[in-house]
Design a protein around this motif. Structure first.
Motif, PDB file in Angstrom:
ATOM      1  N   ALA A  86      35.100 -38.434 -83.362  1.00  0.00           N
ATOM      2  CA  ALA A  86      35.644 -39.539 -82.559  1.00  0.00           C
ATOM      3  C   ALA A  86      35.252 -39.413 -81.088  1.00  0.00           C
ATOM      4  O   ALA A  86      35.269 -40.390 -80.351  1.00  0.00           O
ATOM      5  CB  ALA A  86      37.166 -39.581 -82.700  1.00  0.00           C
ATOM      6  N   CYS A  87      34.852 -38.199 -80.657  1.00  0.00           N
ATOM      7  CA  CYS A  87      34.504 -38.006 -79.244  1.00  0.00           C
ATOM      8  C   CYS A  87      33.203 -38.711 -78.878  1.00  0.00           C
ATOM      9  O   CYS A  87      32.932 -38.959 -77.708  1.00  0.00           O
ATOM     10  CB  CYS A  87      34.415 -36.526 -78.901  1.00  0.00           C
ATOM     11  N   LEU A  88      32.374 -39.013 -79.885  1.00  0.00           N
ATOM     12  CA  LEU A  88      31.096 -39.685 -79.603  1.00  0.00           C
ATOM     13  C   LEU A  88      31.085 -41.133 -80.067  1.00  0.00           C
ATOM     14  O   LEU A  88      30.238 -41.911 -79.629  1.00  0.00           O
ATOM     15  CB  LEU A  88      29.942 -38.924 -80.280  1.00  0.00           C
ATOM     16  N   ALA A  89      31.992 -41.495 -80.967  1.00  0.00           N
ATOM     17  CA  ALA A  89      31.962 -42.857 -81.521  1.00  0.00           C
ATOM     18  C   ALA A  89      32.459 -43.854 -80.475  1.00  0.00           C
ATOM     19  O   ALA A  89      33.613 -43.764 -80.038  1.00  0.00           O
ATOM     20  CB  ALA A  89      32.841 -42.928 -82.766  1.00  0.00           C
ATOM     21  N   GLY A 297      24.298 -43.986 -83.805  1.00  0.00           N
ATOM     22  CA  GLY A 297      25.334 -42.950 -83.869  1.00  0.00           C
ATOM     23  C   GLY A 297      25.909 -42.604 -82.506  1.00  0.00           C
ATOM     24  O   GLY A 297      26.957 -41.992 -82.395  1.00  0.00           O
ATOM     25  N   ASN A 298      25.174 -42.960 -81.442  1.00  0.00           N
ATOM     26  CA  ASN A 298      25.577 -42.636 -80.067  1.00  0.00           C
ATOM     27  C   ASN A 298      25.666 -41.123 -79.835  1.00  0.00           C
ATOM     28  O   ASN A 298      26.302 -40.664 -78.895  1.00  0.00           O
ATOM     29  CB  ASN A 298      26.933 -43.287 -79.758  1.00  0.00           C
ATOM     30  N   VAL A 340      18.788 -46.175 -90.511  1.00  0.00           N
ATOM     31  CA  VAL A 340      19.349 -45.454 -91.668  1.00  0.00           C
ATOM     32  C   VAL A 340      19.913 -44.111 -91.197  1.00  0.00           C
ATOM     33  O   VAL A 340      19.262 -43.377 -90.457  1.00  0.00           O
ATOM     34  CB  VAL A 340      18.259 -45.257 -92.755  1.00  0.00           C
ATOM     35  N   ARG A 341      21.167 -43.836 -91.608  1.00  0.00           N
ATOM     36  CA  ARG A 341      21.811 -42.570 -91.172  1.00  0.00           C
ATOM     37  C   ARG A 341      21.232 -41.400 -91.961  1.00  0.00           C
ATOM     38  O   ARG A 341      20.814 -41.553 -93.098  1.00  0.00           O
ATOM     39  CB  ARG A 341      23.322 -42.574 -91.409  1.00  0.00           C
ATOM     40  N   LEU A 342      21.296 -40.233 -91.355  1.00  0.00           N
ATOM     41  CA  LEU A 342      20.692 -39.060 -91.994  1.00  0.00           C
ATOM     42  C   LEU A 342      21.376 -38.723 -93.316  1.00  0.00           C
ATOM     43  O   LEU A 342      20.726 -38.272 -94.255  1.00  0.00           O
ATOM     44  CB  LEU A 342      20.730 -37.869 -91.039  1.00  0.00           C
ATOM     45  N   SER A 343      22.691 -38.970 -93.421  1.00  0.00           N
ATOM     46  CA  SER A 343      23.350 -38.669 -94.701  1.00  0.00           C
ATOM     47  C   SER A 343      22.882 -39.622 -95.799  1.00  0.00           C
ATOM     48  O   SER A 343      22.749 -39.222 -96.958  1.00  0.00           O
ATOM     49  CB  SER A 343      24.876 -38.680 -94.565  1.00  0.00           C
ATOM     50  N   GLU A 344      22.597 -40.881 -95.433  1.00  0.00           N
ATOM     51  CA  GLU A 344      22.059 -41.829 -96.432  1.00  0.00           C
ATOM     52  C   GLU A 344      20.655 -41.405 -96.855  1.00  0.00           C
ATOM     53  O   GLU A 344      20.287 -41.484 -98.023  1.00  0.00           O
ATOM     54  CB  GLU A 344      21.942 -43.240 -95.837  1.00  0.00           C
ATOM     55  N   LEU A 345      19.873 -40.977 -95.864  1.00  0.00           N
ATOM     56  CA  LEU A 345      18.496 -40.568 -96.149  1.00  0.00           C
ATOM     57  C   LEU A 345      18.490 -39.353 -97.088  1.00  0.00           C
ATOM     58  O   LEU A 345      17.706 -39.285 -98.035  1.00  0.00           O
ATOM     59  CB  LEU A 345      17.780 -40.225 -94.836  1.00  0.00           C
ATOM     60  N   VAL A 382      26.521 -40.373 -88.935  1.00  0.00           N
ATOM     61  CA  VAL A 382      26.311 -41.496 -88.006  1.00  0.00           C
ATOM     62  C   VAL A 382      24.922 -41.497 -87.355  1.00  0.00           C
ATOM     63  O   VAL A 382      24.401 -42.561 -87.027  1.00  0.00           O
ATOM     64  CB  VAL A 382      27.400 -41.541 -86.890  1.00  0.00           C
ATOM     65  N   ALA A 383      24.343 -40.323 -87.151  1.00  0.00           N
ATOM     66  CA  ALA A 383      23.047 -40.246 -86.442  1.00  0.00           C
ATOM     67  C   ALA A 383      21.955 -40.863 -87.310  1.00  0.00           C
ATOM     68  O   ALA A 383      21.898 -40.629 -88.516  1.00  0.00           O
ATOM     69  CB  ALA A 383      22.694 -38.796 -86.130  1.00  0.00           C
ATOM     70  N   CYS A 384      21.097 -41.656 -86.693  1.00  0.00           N
ATOM     71  CA  CYS A 384      20.094 -42.372 -87.495  1.00  0.00           C
ATOM     72  C   CYS A 384      18.700 -41.771 -87.302  1.00  0.00           C
ATOM     73  O   CYS A 384      18.425 -41.061 -86.326  1.00  0.00           O
ATOM     74  CB  CYS A 384      20.099 -43.847 -87.139  1.00  0.00           C
TER      75      CYS A 384
END
Ligand SMILES: NC(=O)c1ccc[n+]([C@@H]2O[C@H](COP(=O)([O-])OP(=O)(O)OC[C@H]3O[C@@H](n4cnc5c(N)ncnc54)[C@H](O)[C@@H]3O)[C@@H](O)[C@H]2O)c1
Ligand SMILES: O=c1[nH]c(=O)c2nc[nH]c2[nH]1
Length: 552
Positions: A86-89, A297-298, A340-345, A382-384
């Motif tokens: 939550a600190c980055l979102a 993802g910010n 595309v987020r890294l977890s999806e990839l 979140v990171a893409c």
């Protein structure tokens, strides 16, 4: 009252009527006022009194601020749940979504959730600062898993959570009670027999000889005892959740019916926040605000704005633009949208390595390994892909692999023109890429590998999980059979952490092409690597001898 109204000149693009910007927190509907584009989700949560979520490092490295985000995924046609920092979102990045914080999971008043109860009983909480984050990481894993998670998945989901008191053992033990066990141990079938003929003990899961005697109760093998480990393990049946009297929070029905709309909201100091939902809208925004920062993802922009005090005036969240979220399996490779987020990839890579011929997925396997150590789960959720590429960090874990694997990048300009560039030629200098201010990265094409083509990853950091690389690399070699020999037909070796940009070892490549794949080639290649990867004694980043040792 906040609203989703479009800026006047954006009207023809968004087209939806005004309505409130909404967020659900622990099942409670909240209207988001306009003017809060500068806030993070964490700041908002703590402002509304939910102080269970903590501010630790503020850069996505400690997990104290972990919460669970749920939203309806239009492509998958289902609700998805995942842990985020939550600190980055940015607050508005979760508009139209449901946030569950530790207060929404359970409490001493309403009863502890089994995840909390297990952690408490295993002495997995000492000073308590990191505890809500651990609870939320585990809770999100359980909510998002259709089957009980494996022990490995449980450890992996905690890689982005730091604890400075417990030494982790009690925390891991507390959560392992939720892991899937191998039912085969209890069914006396051949699958519980090892190939060597050994038997796996149902009590310990380890090879033992208790099979014939133990099953009729005459003799049982030695079970690991509490004394051996100096703690009292808690079994799942003990943590039955009976103290938990609250109902598990469901996904708010309103959010199932409510479609996302384009957003235009503001923040402190004239900050503008846009959320286009169509590529056309995005390109028009980019034409109007050439200096606008794209965010997904910010996890980089958030750090730049907060810790480095860089002030961006216009932020465009591209997380929900469909063209940037494609994941297409094609005959010749994989097309991956920049957002595309890294977890999806990661999930897609796992799917294709199961479905395609082994020789085609050598790159995918290398990416899976590298993404494993890239960052904590909350960041990977979140990171893409495009964010990591365009940041062009000299220690990017993935850029050496995109380059080595022969990936191509598709770039689109404000007029909709698309050009393609090899990943190898995209990085120009320290955090500098071949993009003009009117262009954005649209997608990445990763070709399948051919028979006798191999891709490998490398990363050395101070610690394995969730750490920045000291040196990393991506390497590819394509071999051809010539008579009895295997000859190098093509290759690319790219190092990170040794120069201002991911560095291709050009002379080494020239040296090895056409040579036999043998020990002599290796010795020669190491000599050329010393020339290609040259680190001065006073090279930025220090640890020169140590860094050199990885390529010589
Ligand atoms: N904070 C951490 O702990 C941590 C750990 C590992 C990786 N990371 C970061 O993950 C980042 C990737 O993800 P993110 O989604 O959070 O990045 P982000 O939203 O912070 O954006 C990063 C940069 O990429 C640009 N960008 C994003 N999409 C683009 C596109 N389609 N075209 C052109 N530029 C684009 C942004 O404008 C920005 O400059 C990497 O940059 C890396 O630094 C952070
Ligand atoms: O590719 C990357 N890998 C990392 O571990 C990392 N940390 C911050 N930024 C990063 N980028």
């Amino acid at each position: 009252m906040g609203s989703l109204k479009n800026e006047e000149e954006m009207e023809p693009i968004g087209g939806e009527s005004s309505r409130d910007a909404v967020l659900y927190v622990n099942g409670v509907r909240r209207v988001l006022p306009d003017g809060l584009a500068h806030l993070t989700l964490l700041e908002y949560l703590r402002d509304i009194g939910l102080t269970g979520t903590k501010l630790g490092c503020g850069e996505g490295g400690c997990g104290a601020c972990t919460v669970m985000v749920s939203h309806y995924n239009e492509v998958l046609k289902k609700c998805v749940h995942y842990a985020v920092n939550a600190c980055l979102a940015p607050l508005y990045s979760v508009e139209g979504m449901h946030i569950i914080t530790v207060e929404g999971v359970g409490s001493r008043k309403s009863g502890l959730h089994p995840v909390q109860e297990s952690l408490a009983r295993s002495h997995g909480s000492q000073c308590g600062f990191c505890t809500p984050g651990f609870i939320m990481s585990m809770y999100a894993l359980l909510r998002s898993s259709e089957l009980p998670p494996t022990e490995e998945q449980i450890e992996e989901c905690l890689a982005g959570n730091l604890c400075r008191c417990t030494g982790y053992r009690p925390i891991i033990d507390a959560f392992q009670v939720f892991a899937k066990t191998d039912d085969a141990f209890y069914t006396n079938t051949s699958s519980s027999d090892l190939q060597s003929g050994e038997f796996l003990c149902p009590s310990t899961g380890k090879p033992c000889s208790c099979k014939s005697k133990g099953l009729n109760g005459a003799e049982t093998c030695k079970k690991s005892t509490a004394n051996e480990h100096n703690y009292e393990p808690v079994s799942y049946s003990e943590v039955d959740g009976s103290t938990y009297t609250d109902k598990e929070l469901i996904f708010p029905p309103e959010l199932l019916l409510r479609k996302l709309t384009p957003l235009y909201l503001n923040g402190f100091g004239g900050l503008k926040w846009f959320r286009p939902l169509k590529i056309q809208h995005l390109l028009e925004l980019k034409a109007k605000f050439p200096d606008a920062k794209l965010v997904v993802g910010n996890t980089e922009v958030g750090i730049e704005m907060r810790l480095k005090r860089i002030q961006y005036k216009v932020l465009i969240s591209v997380a929900h633009v469909p063209e940037l979220n494609v994941l297409h399996v094609k005959d010749d490779g994989l097309e991956i949208g920049a957002a595309v987020r890294l977890s999806e990839l990661l999930q897609m890579f796992r799917k294709v390595i199961n479905e395609r011929a082994a020789h085609e997925t050598s790159s995918c396997k290398a990416f899976i390994e590298q993404i494993k150590w890239f960052a904590g789960t909350q960041i990977k959720n979140v990171a893409c892909v495009g964010g990591n590429i365009c940041t062009a960090s000299p220690i990017s874990d993935l850029n050496p692999l995109w380059m080595a694997a022969g990936a191509k990048f598709q770039i689109i300009d404000c007029k909709g023109n698309i050009r393609t560039i090899m990943a190898e030629n995209f990085f120009l200098g320290y955090r500098k890429v071949d993009l003009t201010s009117g262009e954005i990265l649209l997608s990445i094409f990763l070709p399948w590998t051919r028979p006798f083509e191999y891709v490998k990853e490398f990363k050395q950091a101070h610690r394995r999980d969730d750490d920045i690389a000291i040196v990393n690399a991506g390497m590819r070699v394509f071999l051809e059979e010539k008579g009895e020999d295997l000859v190098v037909s093509d290759s690319l070796i790219v190092y990170g952490g040794v120069a201002p940009l991911s560095l291709s070892a050009v002379k080494t490549k020239e040296f090895i092409i056409g040579k036999n794949w043998d020990q002599e080639l290796l010795q020669g290649a190491l000599k050329f690597l010393e020339i290609d990867i040259f680190l001065k004694e006073d090279a930025p980043g220090g640890m020169v001898e140590f860094r050199k040792s990885f390529n010589t």
